[in-house]
Design a protein around this motif. Structure first.
Motif, PDB file in Angstrom:
ATOM      1  N   PRO A   1       0.840  -1.213   0.000  1.00  0.00           N
ATOM      2  CA  PRO A   1       0.000   0.000   0.000  1.00  0.00           C
ATOM      3  C   PRO A   1       0.868   1.254   0.000  1.00  0.00           C
ATOM      4  N   PRO A   2       0.299   2.397  -0.374  1.00  0.00           N
ATOM      5  CA  PRO A   2       1.050   3.652  -0.278  1.00  0.00           C
ATOM      6  C   PRO A   2       1.385   3.957   1.182  1.00  0.00           C
ATOM      7  N   MET A   3       2.675   4.218   1.466  1.00  0.00           N
ATOM      8  CA  MET A   3       3.069   4.471   2.851  1.00  0.00           C
ATOM      9  C   MET A   3       4.390   5.226   2.886  1.00  0.00           C
ATOM     10  N   HIS A   4       4.636   5.872   4.003  1.00  0.00           N
ATOM     11  CA  HIS A   4       5.951   6.423   4.317  1.00  0.00           C
ATOM     12  C   HIS A   4       6.021   6.647   5.821  1.00  0.00           C
ATOM     13  N   ASP A   5       7.223   6.883   6.306  1.00  0.00           N
ATOM     14  CA  ASP A   5       7.443   7.094   7.735  1.00  0.00           C
ATOM     15  C   ASP A   5       7.539   8.576   8.040  1.00  0.00           C
ATOM     16  N   LEU A   6       6.955   8.973   9.152  1.00  0.00           N
ATOM     17  CA  LEU A   6       6.959  10.360   9.609  1.00  0.00           C
ATOM     18  C   LEU A   6       7.718  10.461  10.923  1.00  0.00           C
ATOM     19  N   VAL A   7       8.406  11.573  11.110  1.00  0.00           N
ATOM     20  CA  VAL A   7       9.046  11.875  12.386  1.00  0.00           C
ATOM     21  C   VAL A   7       8.466  13.194  12.878  1.00  0.00           C
ATOM     22  N   ALA A   8       7.832  13.152  14.047  1.00  0.00           N
ATOM     23  CA  ALA A   8       7.187  14.340  14.609  1.00  0.00           C
ATOM     24  C   ALA A   8       7.802  14.678  15.953  1.00  0.00           C
ATOM     25  N   LYS A   9       7.920  15.969  16.235  1.00  0.00           N
ATOM     26  CA  LYS A   9       8.436  16.432  17.516  1.00  0.00           C
ATOM     27  C   LYS A   9       7.293  16.941  18.383  1.00  0.00           C
ATOM     28  N   ASP A  10       7.354  16.618  19.692  1.00  0.00           N
ATOM     29  CA  ASP A  10       6.353  17.147  20.599  1.00  0.00           C
ATOM     30  C   ASP A  10       6.866  18.442  21.232  1.00  0.00           C
TER      31      ASP A  10
ATOM     32  N   PHE B   1       6.152   7.548  13.242  1.00  0.00           N
ATOM     33  CA  PHE B   1       4.875   6.972  12.836  1.00  0.00           C
ATOM     34  C   PHE B   1       4.976   6.486  11.386  1.00  0.00           C
ATOM     35  N   ARG B   2       4.140   5.537  11.056  1.00  0.00           N
ATOM     36  CA  ARG B   2       3.995   5.124   9.659  1.00  0.00           C
ATOM     37  C   ARG B   2       2.641   5.599   9.152  1.00  0.00           C
ATOM     38  N   HIS B   3       2.677   6.367   8.075  1.00  0.00           N
ATOM     39  CA  HIS B   3       1.469   6.893   7.440  1.00  0.00           C
ATOM     40  C   HIS B   3       1.116   5.977   6.277  1.00  0.00           C
ATOM     41  N   ILE B   4      -0.065   5.384   6.325  1.00  0.00           N
ATOM     42  CA  ILE B   4      -0.506   4.440   5.301  1.00  0.00           C
ATOM     43  C   ILE B   4      -1.857   4.874   4.757  1.00  0.00           C
ATOM     44  N   TYR B   5      -2.034   4.681   3.453  1.00  0.00           N
ATOM     45  CA  TYR B   5      -3.353   4.853   2.857  1.00  0.00           C
ATOM     46  C   TYR B   5      -3.896   3.472   2.521  1.00  0.00           C
ATOM     47  N   SER B   6      -5.032   3.119   3.133  1.00  0.00           N
ATOM     48  CA  SER B   6      -5.649   1.829   2.895  1.00  0.00           C
ATOM     49  C   SER B   6      -6.603   1.932   1.705  1.00  0.00           C
ATOM     50  N   SER B   7      -6.244   1.264   0.607  1.00  0.00           N
ATOM     51  CA  SER B   7      -7.110   1.281  -0.578  1.00  0.00           C
ATOM     52  C   SER B   7      -8.414   0.557  -0.298  1.00  0.00           C
ATOM     53  N   TYR B   8      -8.359  -0.434   0.585  1.00  0.00           N
ATOM     54  CA  TYR B   8      -9.572  -1.200   0.905  1.00  0.00           C
ATOM     55  C   TYR B   8     -10.557  -0.345   1.704  1.00  0.00           C
ATOM     56  N   GLU B   9     -10.029   0.333   2.754  1.00  0.00           N
ATOM     57  CA  GLU B   9     -10.897   1.173   3.573  1.00  0.00           C
ATOM     58  C   GLU B   9     -11.042   2.582   3.016  1.00  0.00           C
ATOM     59  N   LYS B  10     -10.138   2.904   2.070  1.00  0.00           N
ATOM     60  CA  LYS B  10     -10.078   4.256   1.493  1.00  0.00           C
ATOM     61  C   LYS B  10      -9.906   5.302   2.591  1.00  0.00           C
TER      62      LYS B  10
END
Length: 208
Positions: free
Chosen positions: A97-106, A114-123
């Motif tokens: 699936p389409p994905m990439h990793d994110l790095v966020a600062k608090d 985090f891993r950001h994923i787009y689910s084609s099944y769930e859209k």
């Protein structure tokens, strides 16, 4: 118990000497620490060249209220499509699936992966890997909010806003008249002392 009469005016004109944006380490509750200097003459003054502070034009943020499912062991946070596309870096939709990793600062400068994923099944867009770690570390509960911020420099920030009904111990307000009066004493004493001898004093401001 009665509040001592410090003979303080209802309004104290001050010069703002410093503004520090802070967050409590244990709860991430945000507050501002103001350093003030009382003017010797308390007459009304009109400030010249009082230009408004401009916010960064490319700043984008959104707020997501967490459900019980999103803080459960499923380990995923659903992100509305509009916010995901505007706040997160674009996904390569050719991947399956389409994905990439994110790095966020608090607010404390800690980095969260985090891993950001787009689910084609769930859209739907979602954060998966790393989300459960963030939830457990911040001790999040249903009704809390997660705030995401992205800027033009590519930095990505994450914060939380507690649901006061779920975290009543965070809020310092109380219905007890006596307790409320006791809480008012320290800032009143500080202001009275600062005006008396012409020195700095501090005020903590909580946006809630």
């Amino acid at each position: 118990m009665e509040i001592p009469n410090y003979h303080l005016p209802s309004k104290i004109l001050c010069i703002v000497m410093g503004v520090e944006l802070k967050a409590k380490v244990d709860t991430d509750e945000i507050f501002t620490l103001l350093t003030l200097f009382p003017l010797p003459e308390q007459q009304e003054i009109i400030l010249e060249d009082n230009h408004a502070i401009q916010s960064p034009s490319e700043l984008y943020s959104f707020n997501k209220i967490l459900t019980s499912t999103e803080i459960s062991t499923l380990g995923r946070l659903y992100i509305p499509k509009e916010h995901a596309e505007r706040c997160f870096p674009p996904l390569d939709m050719t991947l399956k699936p389409p994905m990439h990793d994110l790095v966020a600062k608090d607010l404390h400068g800690n980095e969260w992966n985090f891993r950001h994923i787009y689910s084609s099944y769930e859209k739907k867009h979602m954060l998966t890997n790393g989300w459960s770690t963030f939830v457990n570390s911040k001790n999040l509960a249903p009704g809390d909010s997660c705030i995401f911020v992205s800027g033009e420099n590519g930095e990505f920030g994450i914060g939380i806003r507690r649901d006061m009904e779920q975290h009543s111990n965070i809020c310092c307000t109380t219905s007890s008249r006596q307790s409320s009066q006791k809480m008012q004493l320290p800032p009143l004493v500080a202001a009275y002392h600062a005006i008396s001898i012409g020195t700095l004093f501090h005020v903590q401001y909580y946006p809630w």
